[in-house]
Design an enzyme around this catalytic site. Sequence first.
Site: not given
Ligand code: ADP
Length: 397
Positions: A16, A208, A379, A285, A9, A329-330, A93, A241, A181
């Site tokens: 990655k 997502h 992914e 966080r 990726n 985040i999800g 990707r 963004r 996505h």
């Molecule tokens: P990417 O789009 O770079 O793949 P990720 O899916 O890894 O991103 O999501 C990264 C984000 O997830 C971080 O910026 C953070 O805001 C959020 N995140 C990760 N772990 C936690 C947590 N324990 N609590 C709250 N937010 C978190």
Amino acid sequence: MTDAILVLNAGSSSIKFELFKVVEDHAETRLDGQMEGIGASPHLIARDARRQVLADQRWSGPDVADHVTALARIMDGIEPGIAGRRIIAVGHRVVHGGPDLAEPMLVNDAAMDTLGKLIPLAPLHQPHNIAGIIAASNRFPGVPQIACFDTAFHRAHAWEADTFALPPEYYERGIRRYGFHGLSYEYISDMLAREEPALAAGRVVVAHLGNGSSLCAIHKGRSVDSTMGFTALDGVPMGTRCGQIDPGVLLHLMLTEKMDAADLTGLLYGNAGLKGMSGISQDVRDLEKSADPRAAQALTYYAWRVRREIGALAAALGGIDALVFTAGIGENARNLRAKICEGLGHLGITIDAEANQANAHEIAAPGSATRVLVRATDEEAMIARHVLGVLHRSKSA
Ligand code: ADP
């Protein structure tokens, strides 16, 4: 020698990677990691399937100046992890498959031409994806390179979900709502088909929510609509963004503040969203820890916009049977999930506070008419699966 698939990726300054061992007809992860800071402060980190560090190396910028060198350093660094394995294909990707590419494709010269023609649709991402393919073709001559598109899952959208309200010639010129996505949505959709077939046959909204965030309305396993549009800027706010913005704002900034395309690109892609609004960080966080009211405001706005989009996508589906949270985040941000779900009772969505705090797989309250799930997306695993599919089809052709 056992067979392995390498998944790449490639971004502007990072690659990655994940290596999968092929076991009969499926792929099992063996190691993963990334090279960050290509050309600036290169840093390679790789871990095996047990999360033990396999490689942790740094170089000066000129020593790893481009993607070809980066891939060479990655392969040297993970050598111990790939000993005894033969790489039979590399999966990539690729952000954009344009209006027509709805399936992963084996990359040959003609396909490289096609991918190159799509650069104007994703100038910030596509060139790096192509650089990744070139790097891998150099490193593994004769090994099949397979491109998997982030837009592909959305290609069956009805015209009204794909178009902007512009004269039709713009649509013909490719100015459309592509959606992104897609590999993540496809992974979640496949997982539901296996684990929850009744839900997979219904109406599902997948959120997502990561650094890049979007939502997708899925009916019977097919994408019906998504919040991202022509680019990955549209929809909900993200780490850096802006998400949806009135296009009149851009005209205003150009006319009155004399911002040009480069200024706007910097603002909308790099200094908006959670980071821009809070002035603190793009990471949820950090914002949750901060006492600065701008941090709380940014999170409130994020939750508000995600909630609005859940409503909009439920309308696109004519109802909702399940809401699935995924990505960083999800999967982890419990407080934000709770905030998003507040006020969604009219869609049958009520969450169980305890299950939500525990990041449980199912967070709907007992009696909630709509299921609310939390699932990890993958992914890279989706790409590996596509690679196996393409290899299988080309063998039997
Ligand atoms: P990417 O789009 O770079 O793949 P990720 O899916 O890894 O991103 O999501 C990264 C984000 O997830 C971080 O910026 C953070 O805001 C959020 N995140 C990760 N772990 C936690 C947590 N324990 N609590 C709250 N937010 C978190």
